[in-house]
Design a protein around this motif. Structure first.
Motif: not given
Length: 354
Positions: A304-331
């Motif tokens: 499976v090949t995933l597409h998305g993005s992630d990021g950090t800033i003091p205090g927090y980290a975040a991600m959104m990643i997945g395929t058109p059919d299934k996705r995960m958003a993480l904080s």
């Protein structure tokens, strides 16, 4: 360390797929991994929204308390701001207002090297120095800029104190400066602040009512978990309130897992871009094999090949990643000891997508 980078490193060390739990036990398996992130992965609290599973959470919203992480709380998304910005630039390209392969200087004369194109910015192949490397973002120095207001031209000027790291287009090197310039480019082309364009072109059409561009506001609106950073003595300091103007178009935004999931679904599903620009969004090169135009590309061992993005800033980290059919958003609201998701994060991706 960026979350995708941490997961990619783990993926490269794995040559076989990781066995997945039976569908009936998937939520329980995901919960166990999320719990590991809050016990040994450097997270105080974690919230994940997963297609078909809803929200899974673990840990605390406030250090030293049992207050749970809100189910759909707001949080700072850091560099997940970048796909919003790249989407607007690609929309402008689809409208014929800018060309990806024209010099940025055609619109912003004298700002940066004439050889740098719009594509170079979005794909991090410009060679521009990352201005954040020169900012005091370490625990000892961060208090000095925590509430300071920055002008984006100041941030570009910091980067331009350094020569280009390489010939534009010759290498890929992640630099927040690229997206500061992209924000200025949007503003110049449209005659409106880049924040306004993101709101009108993405947030309102998709009804992302809990996503915001805070400018100089130091508050996180709505229900939210708190984020922490150790001070010079290692004592955790609540840094939830901060002025994100030093991140601007490279990392100022605030969102929720629900809104990020909706944005990623629309983006990967081709609902925001014309077909030609959708193809450009996903296009990688030999120089940039794991990054398109504002979107990371992560192949998993299971195929499976995933597409998305992630990021950090003091205090927090975040991600959104997945395929058109299934996705995960993480904080993740970070605890004082920091850390990265590491193996638990990689197992989470395999559990969800493999």
């Amino acid at each position: 360390m960026k979350l995708v980078a941490a997961f990619t490193a783990a993926a490269l060390l794995t040559t076989a797929g990781v066995a997945s739990a039976a569908p009936a036990g998937e939520r329980e398996a995901v919960q166990q991994i999320i719990d590991q992130l809050t016990t040994s992965g450097g997270a105080l609290g974690v919230q994940a929204r997963i297609t078909g599973l809803g929200t899974v959470r673990s840990g605390s919203a406030v250090l030293g308390s049992r207050e749970p992480v809100p189910h759909n709380g707001t949080f700072r998304i850091g560099s997940v701001t970048k796909p919003f910005v790249s989407t607007v630039v690609l929309q402008l390209a689809g409208e014929g207002k800018v060309s990806l392969d024209e010099p940025v200087s055609r619109h912003l004369p004298g700002l940066i090297d004439d050889r740098i194109t719009v594509r170079h910015l979005l794909q991090h192949t410009s060679g521009l120095h990352d201005y954040t490397e020169d900012l005091p973002l370490d625990p000892a120095g961060f208090p000095s800029i925590r509430f300071r207001t920055w002008d984006p031209h100041e941030l570009v000027d910091i980067a331009l104190r350094h020569p280009l790291g390489f010939e534009p287009g010759a290498e890929h090197s992640y630099s927040n400066t690229n997206y500061i310039v992209a924000g200025l480019l949007i503003s110049k082309i449209t005659g409106r602040p880049y924040q306004r364009e993101v709101e009108q072109r993405i947030l309102k059409p998709l009804r992302l009512k809990d996503t915001s561009l805070p400018l100089n506001s130091v508050d996180v609106p709505g229900l939210h978990a708190h984020g922490y950073l150790p001070d010079a003595d290692g004592k955790p300091v609540d840094v939830t309130r901060l002025n994100p103007s030093w991140g601007w178009a490279a990392g100022e935004m605030i969102s929720t897992t629900r809104d990020l999931d909706a944005f990623l679904e629309a983006l990967l599903g081709g609902k925001l871009l014309k077909p030609a620009q959708q193809q450009e969004l996903m296009k990688t090169t030999a120089v940039s094999p794991n990054y398109g135009l504002g979107i990371s590309v992560l192949p998993l061992p299971c195929g499976v090949t995933l597409h998305g993005s992630d990021g950090t800033i003091p205090g927090y980290a975040a991600m959104m990643i997945g395929t058109p059919d299934k996705r995960m958003a993480l904080s993740i609201n970070q605890a004082a000891n920091g850390g990265t998701p590491g193996d638990a994060g990689f197992r989470l991706l395999n559990e969800v997508f493999c």
